[in-house]
Design an enzyme around this catalytic site. Structure first.
Site, PDB file in Angstrom:
ATOM      1  N   ALA A 172      -3.079   1.515  -6.483  1.00 12.45           N
ATOM      2  CA  ALA A 172      -2.607   0.925  -5.228  1.00 12.45           C
ATOM      3  C   ALA A 172      -3.294  -0.413  -4.969  1.00 12.45           C
ATOM      4  CB  ALA A 172      -2.842   1.903  -4.078  1.00 12.45           C
TER       5      ALA A 172
ATOM      6  N   HIS B 173      -5.193  -4.205 -14.039  1.00 11.30           N
ATOM      7  CA  HIS B 173      -4.142  -4.451 -13.051  1.00 11.30           C
ATOM      8  C   HIS B 173      -2.785  -4.675 -13.734  1.00 11.30           C
ATOM      9  CE1 HIS B 173      -3.627  -5.957  -8.658  1.00 11.30           C
ATOM     10  NE2 HIS B 173      -2.558  -5.292  -9.061  1.00 11.30           N
ATOM     11  N   ILE B 174      -2.429  -3.749 -14.593  1.00 10.99           N
ATOM     12  CA  ILE B 174      -1.156  -3.856 -15.316  1.00 10.99           C
ATOM     13  C   ILE B 174      -0.312  -2.599 -15.125  1.00 10.99           C
ATOM     14  CG2 ILE B 174      -1.994  -5.467 -17.069  1.00 10.99           C
ATOM     15  CD1 ILE B 174      -2.329  -3.005 -18.932  1.00 10.99           C
TER      16      ILE B 174
ATOM     17  N   GLU C  80     -11.427  -8.984  -9.009  1.00 11.67           N
ATOM     18  CA  GLU C  80     -10.827  -9.046 -10.334  1.00 11.67           C
ATOM     19  C   GLU C  80     -10.961 -10.455 -10.889  1.00 11.67           C
ATOM     20  OE1 GLU C  80      -6.823  -7.715  -9.816  1.00 11.67           O
ATOM     21  OE2 GLU C  80      -7.414  -5.667  -9.278  1.00 11.67           O
TER      22      GLU C  80
ATOM     23  N   ASP D  92       0.647  11.538   4.637  1.00 11.61           N
ATOM     24  CA  ASP D  92       1.067  10.203   5.052  1.00 11.61           C
ATOM     25  C   ASP D  92       0.651  10.005   6.499  1.00 11.61           C
ATOM     26  OD1 ASP D  92       2.546   7.817   5.751  1.00 11.61           O
ATOM     27  OD2 ASP D  92       3.840   8.220   4.036  1.00 11.61           O
TER      28      ASP D  92
END
Length: 250
Positions: free
Chosen positions: A80, A133-134, A110, A22
């Site tokens: 993401a 994108h689901i 998209e 991170d």
């Protein structure tokens, strides 16, 4: 982040050893182990999942330079943002068998409507799963989203809480017993809060509690006032310069 932390907990529950990187130093959850850099992370991992926002600093963070450090035979999962992976570079790594597979749910471009053609460098590769994108569209996720939206609407309507709002600055405060609450939304310019307090003090209206949050354009003030004087205060606040909306909540 929050999503990465949840994935960490689930992965460990499935018996996986979890490594993470991170940009902001964070305490690990469970037995997860932090890595000092993205390079260190990908070189030690069999499966890499991405959980980052769409920022200039994250654009193409998975590129030709970093892909060469991926463990041979590893798998990349990106649920993401579409801009964080260089798909041409990823395709080459998959074809060269540096990676054994990839699962991608988000893309730099998209289709916006039915009939728009979808094109990606990863199409027709046998070791790739592409989804439209689901990633968040499971039955459980949809139920949770519905509950979350309902709760946020209820909190705003009942208490003026705006956590999660994309227009009004986010503000959370407890209910004040024995008081009336007024919400004041205004253009964020200097002097508005001073004018609010001056108008109320000139009419001997005591403020029991006051909360303020601003963004670049909007200021949001929540005032808890003596319930005997709230109607008068409401009319005074409507006259404040730069006012957008005033609401007597309860």
């Amino acid at each position: 982040g929050n999503i990465g932390s949840q994935v960490s907990v689930l992965a460990e529950a499935l018996g996986m050893k979890v490594l993470f990187y991170d940009a902001v130093t964070k305490l690990p959850l469970g037995n997860a182990v932090a890595r000092k850099s993205l390079k260190d992370l990908v070189s030690d991992s069999d499966i890499i999942t991405l959980h980052v926002p769409d920022l200039p600093s994250t654009k193409n963070m998975i590129n030709k330079s970093i892909l060469k450090y991926f463990k041979k035979g590893s798998i990349l999962i990106n649920y993401a943002r579409g801009e964080v992976v260089d798909l041409e570079a990823l395709r080459k790594s998959l074809v060269d068998e540096q990676l054994s597979g990839a699962a991608i749910d988000v893309f730099p471009w998209e289709p916006e409507k039915n009939g728009d053609r979808f094109e990606s460098p990863l199409q027709e590769l046998p070791n790739v799963i592409l989804t439209p994108h689901i990633g968040g569209s499971t039955e459980e996720a949809q139920q949770n989203i519905g509950q979350d939206v309902s709760n946020k609407l209820y909190e705003f309507l009942e208490m003026g809480i705006t956590i999660g709002s994309h227009t009004v600055p986010p503000l959370s405060m407890p209910r004040q017993e024995g008081a009336h609450r007024i919400l004041h939304i205004h253009r964020n310019v200097p002097g508005v809060l001073s004018e609010i307090n001056t108008r109320l003090s000139k009419h001997n209206i005591n403020i029991l509690a006051q909360y303020l949050k601003t963004n670049d354009e909007i200021g949001y003030v929540v005032l808890d006032l003596d319930n005997q004087l709230s109607t008068e205060a409401f009319e005074l606040l409507k006259k404040v310069k730069e006012t957008i909306k005033v609401r007597l909540l309860y």
